[in-house]
Design an enzyme around this catalytic site. Structure first.
Site, PDB file in Angstrom:
ATOM      1  N   HIS A  62       0.854  -1.190   0.000  1.00  0.00           N
ATOM      2  CA  HIS A  62       0.000   0.000   0.000  1.00  0.00           C
ATOM      3  C   HIS A  62       0.889   1.239   0.000  1.00  0.00           C
ATOM      4  CE1 HIS A  62      -3.844  -1.981   1.840  1.00  0.00           C
ATOM      5  NE2 HIS A  62      -3.334  -2.689   0.844  1.00  0.00           N
ATOM      6  N   GLU A  64       0.940   3.834   1.836  1.00  0.00           N
ATOM      7  CA  GLU A  64       1.417   4.226   3.165  1.00  0.00           C
ATOM      8  C   GLU A  64       2.581   3.354   3.623  1.00  0.00           C
ATOM      9  OE1 GLU A  64      -3.210   4.302   3.615  1.00  0.00           O
ATOM     10  OE2 GLU A  64      -1.742   3.355   2.272  1.00  0.00           O
ATOM     11  N   CYS A  92      -6.274   1.768   5.902  1.00  0.00           N
ATOM     12  CA  CYS A  92      -6.846   0.479   6.291  1.00  0.00           C
ATOM     13  C   CYS A  92      -6.250   0.066   7.644  1.00  0.00           C
ATOM     14  CB  CYS A  92      -6.534  -0.567   5.224  1.00  0.00           C
ATOM     15  SG  CYS A  92      -4.804  -1.113   5.217  1.00  0.00           S
ATOM     16  N   CYS A  95      -2.340  -0.491   7.571  1.00  0.00           N
ATOM     17  CA  CYS A  95      -1.567   0.744   7.488  1.00  0.00           C
ATOM     18  C   CYS A  95      -1.692   1.559   8.778  1.00  0.00           C
ATOM     19  CB  CYS A  95      -2.019   1.555   6.283  1.00  0.00           C
ATOM     20  SG  CYS A  95      -1.618   0.749   4.704  1.00  0.00           S
TER      21      CYS A  95
END
Length: 172
Positions: A62, A64, A92, A95
């Site tokens: 992801h 992040e 999410c 993260c």
């Protein structure tokens, strides 16, 4: 003055979210879920990333998470307590958990995620009782732009799937 809240420069928030949006567009062009993230320390971007789950065949890739790894390298430490993360969509749980662990001072996001967000949407790991750190949260920065890029992407994905199903029916 002691005890006063730090001043949040909303103009900077707009600017840095603009940088995250540029990265989200790169993800879009790569047919990745269009989410971009930047990490800022002392008014300077020290990390930039966008989703690369499909490219890297890695569910943890992801925006992040990739940005956190870059920032740790730039700082020379896993603690990022004097940094702010800007991301186009509410983080999410994976993260958000990483954000607590690296001890971000602040997390700024564009569009919320009421179904799966972990910074106040479905749950709030950034303010979870019992965890050793709580990050300040600023939500809704450039929200409409962040929402639009996600809606456009998923609209295109649905249209492609529908066209594929139709062509498979036509061939049968």
């Amino acid at each position: 003055m002691e005890g006063e809240e730090p001043i949040i420069d909303l103009h900077s928030d707009q600017y840095f979210m603009g940088e995250a949006l540029r990265l989200a567009l790169k993800a879009y062009e790569a047919e990745e879920v269009p989410i971009g993230a930047v990490i800022v320390r002392n008014g300077r971007i020290i990390a930039r990333a966008y989703n690369q789950v499909e490219l890297l065949k890695d569910a943890t890739a992801h925006a992040e998470m990739l940005a956190i790894t870059q920032a740790e390298e730039a700082v020379g430490d896993w603690r990022l307590n004097d940094c702010t993360l800007y991301v186009t969509k509410e983080p999410c749980p994976m993260c958000a958990g990483a954000m607590v662990h690296v001890r971000f001072q602040r997390v700024v996001f564009g569009v919320g995620d009421p179904k799966g967000g972990a910074a106040g949407g479905a749950l709030n790991l950034l303010h979870f009782p019992g965890l050793n750190h709580k990050a300040e949260i600023t939500a809704g920065v450039r929200e409409e732009e962040c929402r639009h890029i996600l809606q456009s992407f998923f609209g295109e994905q649905r249209a492609k799937k529908k066209a594929l199903r139709q062509s498979e029916k036509d061939e049968a």
